[in-house]
Design an enzyme around this catalytic site. Structure first.
Site, PDB file in Angstrom:
ATOM      1  NE  ARG A  51      48.878 -49.614 -16.439  1.00 41.66           N
ATOM      2  CZ  ARG A  51      48.583 -50.642 -15.673  1.00 41.66           C
ATOM      3  NH1 ARG A  51      49.539 -51.278 -15.049  1.00 41.66           N
ATOM      4  NH2 ARG A  51      47.338 -51.055 -15.534  1.00 41.66           N
ATOM      5  CE  LYS A 148      33.238 -44.469  -3.043  1.00 42.87           C
ATOM      6  NZ  LYS A 148      32.021 -44.881  -2.457  1.00 42.87           N
ATOM      7  CG  HIS A 178      29.186 -39.449  -6.877  1.00 40.96           C
ATOM      8  ND1 HIS A 178      29.908 -40.482  -6.372  1.00 40.96           N
ATOM      9  CD2 HIS A 178      27.921 -39.898  -6.980  1.00 40.96           C
ATOM     10  CE1 HIS A 178      29.113 -41.506  -6.169  1.00 40.96           C
ATOM     11  NE2 HIS A 178      27.902 -41.187  -6.543  1.00 40.96           N
ATOM     12  CE  LYS A 182      23.444 -38.914  -6.001  1.00 43.31           C
ATOM     13  NZ  LYS A 182      23.050 -39.283  -7.354  1.00 43.31           N
ATOM     14  CD  GLU A 216      24.906 -48.881  -3.802  1.00 44.84           C
ATOM     15  OE1 GLU A 216      25.403 -48.586  -4.885  1.00 44.84           O
ATOM     16  OE2 GLU A 216      25.568 -49.263  -2.824  1.00 44.84           O
ATOM     17  CG  ASP A 235      31.913 -48.408  -0.988  1.00 48.86           C
ATOM     18  OD1 ASP A 235      32.822 -47.836  -1.616  1.00 48.86           O
ATOM     19  OD2 ASP A 235      30.849 -48.777  -1.523  1.00 48.86           O
ATOM     20  CG  HIS A 240      28.730 -41.523  -0.691  1.00 52.09           C
ATOM     21  ND1 HIS A 240      29.465 -40.581  -1.378  1.00 52.09           N
ATOM     22  CD2 HIS A 240      28.978 -42.701  -1.303  1.00 52.09           C
ATOM     23  CE1 HIS A 240      30.126 -41.196  -2.351  1.00 52.09           C
ATOM     24  NE2 HIS A 240      29.848 -42.470  -2.322  1.00 52.09           N
TER      25      HIS A 240
HETATM   26  P1  NAP Z   1      39.396 -48.981 -13.338  1.00 48.99           P
HETATM   27  O1  NAP Z   1      38.279 -49.255 -14.266  1.00 48.99           O
HETATM   28  O2  NAP Z   1      40.175 -50.117 -12.780  1.00 48.99           O
HETATM   29  O3  NAP Z   1      40.403 -47.995 -14.115  1.00 48.99           O
HETATM   30  C1  NAP Z   1      41.674 -47.703 -13.609  1.00 48.99           C
HETATM   31  C2  NAP Z   1      42.367 -46.796 -14.602  1.00 48.99           C
HETATM   32  O4  NAP Z   1      43.687 -46.555 -14.160  1.00 48.99           O
HETATM   33  C3  NAP Z   1      42.481 -47.386 -15.987  1.00 48.99           C
HETATM   34  O5  NAP Z   1      42.286 -46.371 -16.938  1.00 48.99           O
HETATM   35  C4  NAP Z   1      43.933 -47.881 -16.034  1.00 48.99           C
HETATM   36  O6  NAP Z   1      44.333 -47.880 -17.374  1.00 48.99           O
HETATM   37  C5  NAP Z   1      44.614 -46.797 -15.225  1.00 48.99           C
HETATM   38  N1  NAP Z   1      45.882 -47.225 -14.653  1.00 48.99           N
HETATM   39  C6  NAP Z   1      46.115 -48.306 -13.861  1.00 48.99           C
HETATM   40  N2  NAP Z   1      47.421 -48.383 -13.536  1.00 48.99           N
HETATM   41  C7  NAP Z   1      48.023 -47.319 -14.134  1.00 48.99           C
HETATM   42  C8  NAP Z   1      49.359 -46.844 -14.185  1.00 48.99           C
HETATM   43  N3  NAP Z   1      50.367 -47.465 -13.561  1.00 48.99           N
HETATM   44  N4  NAP Z   1      49.607 -45.736 -14.902  1.00 48.99           N
HETATM   45  C9  NAP Z   1      48.623 -45.089 -15.556  1.00 48.99           C
HETATM   46  N5  NAP Z   1      47.339 -45.482 -15.548  1.00 48.99           N
HETATM   47  C10 NAP Z   1      47.047 -46.598 -14.849  1.00 48.99           C
HETATM   48  O7  NAP Z   1      38.941 -48.111 -12.094  1.00 48.99           O
HETATM   49  P2  NAP Z   1      37.708 -47.100 -12.013  1.00 48.99           P
HETATM   50  O8  NAP Z   1      36.510 -47.869 -11.628  1.00 48.99           O
HETATM   51  O9  NAP Z   1      37.671 -46.277 -13.243  1.00 48.99           O
HETATM   52  O10 NAP Z   1      38.098 -46.225 -10.746  1.00 48.99           O
HETATM   53  C11 NAP Z   1      39.077 -45.197 -10.799  1.00 48.99           C
HETATM   54  C12 NAP Z   1      39.093 -44.489  -9.443  1.00 48.99           C
HETATM   55  O11 NAP Z   1      37.812 -43.935  -9.188  1.00 48.99           O
HETATM   56  C13 NAP Z   1      39.381 -45.431  -8.259  1.00 48.99           C
HETATM   57  O12 NAP Z   1      40.077 -44.708  -7.272  1.00 48.99           O
HETATM   58  C14 NAP Z   1      37.986 -45.769  -7.744  1.00 48.99           C
HETATM   59  O13 NAP Z   1      37.996 -46.135  -6.386  1.00 48.99           O
HETATM   60  C15 NAP Z   1      37.278 -44.451  -7.968  1.00 48.99           C
HETATM   61  N6  NAP Z   1      35.819 -44.564  -8.103  1.00 48.99           N
HETATM   62  C16 NAP Z   1      35.272 -45.311  -9.091  1.00 48.99           C
HETATM   63  C17 NAP Z   1      33.889 -45.388  -9.218  1.00 48.99           C
HETATM   64  C18 NAP Z   1      33.242 -46.175 -10.334  1.00 48.99           C
HETATM   65  O14 NAP Z   1      32.001 -46.156 -10.410  1.00 48.99           O
HETATM   66  N7  NAP Z   1      33.982 -46.837 -11.184  1.00 48.99           N
HETATM   67  C19 NAP Z   1      33.080 -44.698  -8.314  1.00 48.99           C
HETATM   68  C20 NAP Z   1      33.670 -43.924  -7.311  1.00 48.99           C
HETATM   69  C21 NAP Z   1      35.045 -43.867  -7.225  1.00 48.99           C
HETATM   70  P3  NAP Z   1      45.481 -48.819 -17.972  1.00 48.99           P
HETATM   71  O15 NAP Z   1      45.245 -50.204 -17.489  1.00 48.99           O
HETATM   72  O16 NAP Z   1      45.290 -48.627 -19.440  1.00 48.99           O
HETATM   73  O17 NAP Z   1      46.752 -48.249 -17.489  1.00 48.99           O
END
Ligand code: NAP
Length: 483
Positions: A51, A148, A178, A182, A216, A235, A240
């Protein structure tokens, strides 16, 4: 060592959530590294979608920063980075609204593979799937990658599977874990099924027990709101640790092909016995030197969510009857350390007499922080002091064995390229995910019914004392964390 890069066909990859943490730290740097290795042929492009308002130059500047922060300076100093950024595009788009979808349709190429990475919160997965379908953005060769958590219990996971299945075939859905990307995890399969040495001993007759630890050092700060609703069981264990357990315990598949491997993993999950509540220890980190407690991190002074879990489980089949599997994971532990240890039984009779002590072999598969495999064997202690025995490691650390260029690629590099190649072997299938929830659900429901409160443990320790008792009751010991 000469690395062999397998060419892939041209692709467009759309990263929904292209401005988020995961995209910034993992997905975009992984794509950059694959680009540097020549795995983004000619017309291939990356399209960020979220967005946040960005023009293409603004998004390229954002990605440039992310890549510099997360990739080695050596790679970023070359002309590669500028060339990589040329491949980037951006669409301001709302997964829940109509904004941006026509722009995305206009931008997509028609002649190459289309991959859509759902790097957004799970509540948006259904919206994205439905809109991709409605805007005719997919064909039967398109793929979606789903992050996830995949549901929070069997019911929600099954519902999500149904939603995705109403727009995509199972062969198009890549549920990512992920850990499976590995290098060492894949090596586990190579060691087991590529050598004659281990497989004949890989059963309850020769293996005393197996330990899987994912420790961790970090706490949950920054992800507190998510973690508080999840806990270590949802989690880490449900995905995992269970995936690692499957790879350790599964029967040899007939071929290293997606369904053959996943069929065998599924059989392991289905053979898992329900866990006796006495064989589970939940913990929660307490305050430590200079670091807040879990409850402070999540801003809930009465939280009952576990940041640590240790459990003993059994795979009830011919191969593993009677062999315990000890699983342990937690946050704010002594060190970041993920390992699997296969502890073999003592020799049935010692010809060296009682003074030589009792000895056994151990195979340790180290996943973090460094990747490698160590086999501990018993030899004579050098010197004239009689027949004293000592256990020494035969170390197969990859950097040493394969030379200085054997930089283990990040799991996301491997997995994203598998998506482009259309290889689902290292991704979870719908029935696997549901079977894993079917095993964990009753455990979680039991805690909820009993209002179970996790045991506090010191930050940077090895977890609550009860976790030590869990394994000591069986006259065994956990392997050290960060040892
Ligand atoms: P995040 O930092 O909160 O990012 C969420 C993303 O979604 C942002 O780019 C946000 O951008 C976008 N978004 C939110 N609402 C939206 C909408 N209505 N339309 C379009 N885009 C939208 O989350 P994240 O940590 O990257 O995690 C993303 C996914 O990966 C989640 O399911 C999380 O559980 C999973 N995950 C993350 C990690 C990690 O290390 N971060 C590890 C494993 C799994 P805007 O606000 O600009 O729209």
């Amino acid at each position: 060592m000469v690395s062999r890069i397998i060419p892939v066909d041209p692709f467009d990859i759309v990263i929904f959530g292209g401005t988020g943490d995961l995209a910034r730290r993992k997905i975009l740097p992984a794509l950059f590294k694959r680009f540097c290795d020549g795995q983004m042929p000619g017309e291939s492009r990356i399209i960020g979608a979220a967005r946040t308002e960005f023009d293409v130059q603004g998004y390229r500047a954002f990605v440039r920063e992310a890549v510099i922060e997360n990739c080695s300076g050596r790679l970023c100093e070359t002309d590669n980075l500028a060339a990589f950024l040329e491949r980037l595009h951006y669409v301001t788009l709302d997964a829940r609204g109509e904004k941006g979808w026509d722009d995305l349709t206009t931008l997509m190429q028609t002649t190459c593979i289309r991959a859509f990475y759902f790097s957004v919160g799970p509540s948006l997965f259904g919206d994205l799937a439905e809109r991709l379908h409605r805007h005719n953005l997919t064909d039967e060769d398109s793929r979606i990658v789903v992050e996830k958590p995949f549901g929070r219990d069997l019911e929600t996971a099954a519902r999500l599977n149904r939603v995705l299945a109403s727009h995509f075939n199972e062969g198009q859905i890549y549920r990512i874990d992920h850990y499976l990307g590995k290098e060492t995890v894949q090596n586990l399969m190579a060691v087991r099924f590529g050598n004659m040495l281990f497989e004949p001993l890989w059963n309850s007759q020769y293996v005393d027990h197996i330990q899987i630890t994912v420790a961790e050092e970090v706490g949950v700060a920054g992800r507190g709101a998510y973690y508080e609703k999840s806990g270590a069981m949802r989690d880490m264990v449900q995905n995992h640790l269970m995936q690692l357990l499957c790879l350790i315990a599964m029967e040899p598949p007939a071929k290293f092909e997606p369904d053959a491997v996943r069929d065998e993993k599924l059989k392991v999950i289905r053979a898992l016995e329900p866990v006796d509540p006495h064989h589970i220890v939940r913990g929660q980190y307490a305050i430590g030197d200079d670091v807040p407690s879990y409850r402070e991190d999540v801003d809930n002074s009465r939280s009952k969510t576990e940041s640590f879990i240790a459990l003993r489980c059994h795979v009830t089949n011919w191969r593993w009857a009677g062999t315990p599997f000890y699983l342990r994971t937690g946050k704010r532990l002594k060190a970041r350390d993920s390992q699997i240890t296969v502890v073999f039984k003592d020799a049935p009779h010692s010809i060296f007499g009682p003074e030589a002590g009792r000895h056994h072999n151990e195979l340790t598969i180290q996943l973090q922080p460094d990747e490698g495999i160590t086999l501990c064997v018993t030899i004579k202690e050098p010197g004239p002091g009689g027949m004293r025995l000592v256990d020494v490691p035969l170390d197969m650390s990859f950097a040493e064995a394969l030379g200085p260029d054997a930089d283990a690629p990040d799991a996301y590099e491997r997995l994203i390229m598998d998506v482009i190649r259309g290889n689902q072997t290292l991704f979870m299938r719908n029935d696997e995910v549901e079977a894993a929830w079917a095993w964990t659900d009753p455990i979680i429901k039991g805690w909820e019914a009993r209002s179970d409160v996790p045991k506090p443990y010191d930050a940077f320790s090895t977890g609550p004392d009860d976790a030590k008792l869990l394994i000591r009751r069986d006259r065994r010991e956990w392997r050290g964390i960060g040892a």
